[in-house]
Design a protein around this motif. Structure first.
Motif, PDB file in Angstrom:
ATOM      1  N   SER A   2       0.860  -1.207  -0.063  1.00 56.25           N
ATOM      2  CA  SER A   2      -0.004  -0.081   0.010  1.00 56.25           C
ATOM      3  C   SER A   2       1.040   1.177   0.074  1.00 56.25           C
ATOM      4  N   VAL A   3       0.409   2.330  -0.578  1.00 56.90           N
ATOM      5  CA  VAL A   3       0.983   3.671  -0.874  1.00 56.90           C
ATOM      6  C   VAL A   3       0.598   4.391   0.341  1.00 56.90           C
ATOM      7  N   ASN A   4       1.283   4.996   1.403  1.00 59.68           N
ATOM      8  CA  ASN A   4       1.026   6.182   2.351  1.00 59.68           C
ATOM      9  C   ASN A   4       1.713   7.137   2.047  1.00 59.68           C
ATOM     10  N   PRO A   5       0.925   8.392   1.461  1.00 58.81           N
ATOM     11  CA  PRO A   5       1.875   9.617   1.022  1.00 58.81           C
ATOM     12  C   PRO A   5       2.424  10.345   2.070  1.00 58.81           C
ATOM     13  N   GLN A   6       1.937   9.935   3.316  1.00 62.45           N
ATOM     14  CA  GLN A   6       2.897  10.679   4.217  1.00 62.45           C
ATOM     15  C   GLN A   6       4.155  10.055   4.624  1.00 62.45           C
ATOM     16  N   LEU A   7       4.293   8.562   4.710  1.00 64.07           N
ATOM     17  CA  LEU A   7       5.630   8.216   4.728  1.00 64.07           C
ATOM     18  C   LEU A   7       6.440   8.570   3.436  1.00 64.07           C
ATOM     19  N   TYR A   8       6.097   8.757   2.115  1.00 67.23           N
ATOM     20  CA  TYR A   8       6.784   9.388   1.255  1.00 67.23           C
ATOM     21  C   TYR A   8       7.195  10.882   1.451  1.00 67.23           C
ATOM     22  N   THR A   9       6.308  11.476   1.824  1.00 65.66           N
ATOM     23  CA  THR A   9       6.655  13.104   1.969  1.00 65.66           C
ATOM     24  C   THR A   9       7.547  13.009   3.094  1.00 65.66           C
ATOM     25  N   ALA A  10       7.559  12.259   4.232  1.00 66.40           N
ATOM     26  CA  ALA A  10       8.710  12.312   5.303  1.00 66.40           C
ATOM     27  C   ALA A  10       9.974  12.027   4.529  1.00 66.40           C
ATOM     28  N   PHE A  11      10.009  11.083   3.712  1.00 66.67           N
ATOM     29  CA  PHE A  11      11.244  10.436   2.926  1.00 66.67           C
ATOM     30  C   PHE A  11      11.962  11.566   2.098  1.00 66.67           C
ATOM     31  N   GLN A  12      10.753  12.329   1.263  1.00 67.91           N
ATOM     32  CA  GLN A  12      11.539  13.336   0.579  1.00 67.91           C
ATOM     33  C   GLN A  12      11.940  14.544   1.400  1.00 67.91           C
ATOM     34  N   ALA A  13      11.485  14.867   2.395  1.00 72.26           N
ATOM     35  CA  ALA A  13      11.948  15.717   3.381  1.00 72.26           C
ATOM     36  C   ALA A  13      13.170  15.507   3.668  1.00 72.26           C
ATOM     37  N   ILE A  14      13.631  14.329   4.093  1.00 78.14           N
ATOM     38  CA  ILE A  14      15.017  14.005   4.703  1.00 78.14           C
ATOM     39  C   ILE A  14      15.739  14.169   3.501  1.00 78.14           C
ATOM     40  N   MET A  15      15.500  13.674   2.258  1.00 78.23           N
ATOM     41  CA  MET A  15      16.372  13.792   1.222  1.00 78.23           C
ATOM     42  C   MET A  15      16.732  15.287   0.967  1.00 78.23           C
ATOM     43  N   ARG A  16      15.642  16.024   0.974  1.00 78.03           N
ATOM     44  CA  ARG A  16      16.061  17.446   0.953  1.00 78.03           C
ATOM     45  C   ARG A  16      16.749  18.376   1.972  1.00 78.03           C
ATOM     46  N   ALA A  17      16.255  17.981   3.224  1.00 80.42           N
ATOM     47  CA  ALA A  17      16.931  18.656   4.303  1.00 80.42           C
ATOM     48  C   ALA A  17      18.562  17.911   4.802  1.00 80.42           C
ATOM     49  N   GLY A  18      18.590  16.557   4.296  1.00 83.00           N
ATOM     50  CA  GLY A  18      19.941  16.163   4.835  1.00 83.00           C
ATOM     51  C   GLY A  18      20.089  15.496   6.086  1.00 83.00           C
ATOM     52  N   THR A  19      19.011  16.118   7.159  1.00 88.62           N
ATOM     53  CA  THR A  19      19.012  15.274   8.342  1.00 88.62           C
ATOM     54  C   THR A  19      17.487  15.315   8.865  1.00 88.62           C
ATOM     55  N   VAL A  20      17.406  14.387   9.767  1.00 95.24           N
ATOM     56  CA  VAL A  20      15.885  14.094  10.319  1.00 95.24           C
ATOM     57  C   VAL A  20      15.518  15.215  11.087  1.00 95.24           C
ATOM     58  N   SER A  21      16.242  15.978  11.828  1.00 93.82           N
ATOM     59  CA  SER A  21      15.958  17.339  12.368  1.00 93.82           C
ATOM     60  C   SER A  21      15.298  18.370  11.451  1.00 93.82           C
ATOM     61  N   GLY A  22      16.134  18.414  10.347  1.00 92.08           N
ATOM     62  CA  GLY A  22      15.739  19.272   9.099  1.00 92.08           C
ATOM     63  C   GLY A  22      14.324  18.992   8.712  1.00 92.08           C
ATOM     64  N   ALA A  23      13.957  17.697   8.540  1.00 91.25           N
ATOM     65  CA  ALA A  23      12.963  17.171   7.852  1.00 91.25           C
ATOM     66  C   ALA A  23      11.901  17.411   8.903  1.00 91.25           C
ATOM     67  N   ALA A  24      12.054  17.151  10.103  1.00 88.86           N
ATOM     68  CA  ALA A  24      10.869  17.385  11.149  1.00 88.86           C
ATOM     69  C   ALA A  24      10.383  18.873  11.052  1.00 88.86           C
ATOM     70  N   GLU A  25      11.474  19.869  11.028  1.00 92.14           N
ATOM     71  CA  GLU A  25      11.110  21.415  11.092  1.00 92.14           C
ATOM     72  C   GLU A  25      10.398  21.337   9.704  1.00 92.14           C
ATOM     73  N   LEU A  26      10.790  21.113   8.336  1.00 91.65           N
ATOM     74  CA  LEU A  26       9.917  20.991   7.299  1.00 91.65           C
ATOM     75  C   LEU A  26       8.408  20.757   7.498  1.00 91.65           C
ATOM     76  N   LEU A  27       8.244  19.316   8.136  1.00 93.66           N
ATOM     77  CA  LEU A  27       7.119  18.774   8.122  1.00 93.66           C
ATOM     78  C   LEU A  27       6.246  19.136   9.456  1.00 93.66           C
ATOM     79  N   GLY A  28       6.695  20.155  10.425  1.00 95.95           N
ATOM     80  CA  GLY A  28       6.149  20.630  11.618  1.00 95.95           C
ATOM     81  C   GLY A  28       6.092  19.102  12.602  1.00 95.95           C
ATOM     82  N   ARG A  29       6.716  18.275  12.392  1.00 97.97           N
ATOM     83  CA  ARG A  29       6.629  17.032  13.375  1.00 97.97           C
ATOM     84  C   ARG A  29       7.907  17.029  14.200  1.00 97.97           C
ATOM     85  N   SER A  30       7.804  16.015  15.133  1.00 99.90           N
ATOM     86  CA  SER A  30       8.761  15.698  16.096  1.00 99.90           C
ATOM     87  C   SER A  30      10.018  14.844  15.391  1.00 99.90           C
TER      88      SER A  30
END
Length: 302
Positions: A2-30
């Motif tokens: 199954s395709v969960n868009p939220q998981l792929y959004t998190a993946f794309q955010a990490i690839m763009r930000a380069g870090t989990v903390s940067g991705a969390a900031e982009l997504l507004g999540r912990s």
């Protein structure tokens, strides 16, 4: 799977930000929430996407391959959402184009400006991508037509030659070679040169020509595209061999362009989905592209 868009959004955010903390900031999540989402995605796809090293995440080869697919997925989803909005508003469909950078950075914006002057209510989406991505988007009917350099790696589209021209030499207007009518390998012996990176097809052709002539250019700077190469030439870093459409877009009194011999072909094709007829808007945009193509080639080579 199954395709969960939220998981792929998190993946794309990490690839763009380069870090989990940067991705969390982009997504507004912990950060823990983002980490859990990546763990779920890795379980879902069955491959490891990141190596954890001293608090850092390093994308694996599989992650880079997945990123291209994810971006195409989001483009498709955005296209569907946009289509729904336009249908709800009763708007007509527009034109989607994918173009390689040689035409997409300056040439196609001029075409779009002329098109909008004739069709002020028409909507145009111009995607500038490398040729292999243009092929994918046309084959999967994500755009009305594409412009890509030959040869092709995929199928699923109809093609015709859009431009069969030649690369030219860009140089400062006051360069010693500016007085020549044409430039040959011998003229480049000992001359500072701005070249393509080895991955560019034209670089391999150029290297073969220079090797056959027994000339080794002083290649001090390399780039993947003709536009920055022209900018480097303008700043006095050497001369460069560039595509004719970038030469047309970059023309100004500080630069001159001369034919390079033997000829390095610049062949660009028009790609259209083989299972879909072109719309009237797409045909209009193609027609304007062909008109400007003739103007540009004439201006550079006459």
């Amino acid at each position: 799977m199954s395709v969960n868009p939220q998981l792929y959004t998190a993946f794309q955010a990490i690839m763009r930000a380069g870090t989990v903390s940067g991705a969390a900031e982009l997504l507004g999540r912990s950060q823990p929430a983002v980490s859990r989402m990546i763990d779920k995605l890795e379980d879902s796809v069955g491959v490891k996407l990141f190596e954890r090293r001293k608090g850092r995440v390093v994308p694996t080869h599989a992650a880079h391959l997945l990123l291209d697919e994810v971006e195409r997925l989001f483009v498709s989803m955005a296209t569907l959402e946009d289509f729904g909005r336009r249908m709800a508003l009763g708007q007509d469909s527009g034109v989607g184009v994918a173009s390689l950078p040689a035409l997409g950075l300056d040439f196609m914006p001029e075409v779009v400006a002329r098109f909008r002057a004739l069709r002020p209510q028409a909507r145009v989406v111009l995607n500038v991508r490398m040729s292999v991505t243009v092929e994918k988007w046309v084959a999967t009917q994500q755009v009305d037509f594409g412009l890509a350099e030959t040869p092709f790696q995929l199928s699923g589209f109809e093609t015709r030659i859009f431009a069969d021209s030649s690369y030219v030499v860009a140089m400062p207007a006051d360069h010693p070679l500016a007085g020549l009518d044409e430039v040959t390998p011998a003229h480049l012996n000992g001359v500072d040169f701005v070249g393509w990176t080895p991955a560019v097809t034209a670089r391999r052709i150029f290297d073969d020509i220079m090797q056959g002539a027994g000339v080794v250019p002083q290649m001090l700077v390399e780039s993947t595209m003709s536009a920055p190469m022209c900018s480097l030439v303008r700043r006095g870093l050497g001369v460069a061999v560039v595509d004719p459409f970038t030469a047309w877009a970059q023309r100004d009194p500080s630069l001159v362009f001369r034919p390079f011999l033997p000829r390095i072909p610049c062949r660009i094709a028009l790609l259209q989905p083989e299972t879909r007829n072109p719309t009237a808007l797409a045909e209009d945009l193609i027609g304007l592209s062909e008109t400007l193509r003739d103007e540009a080639v004439t201006e550079i080579f006459d």
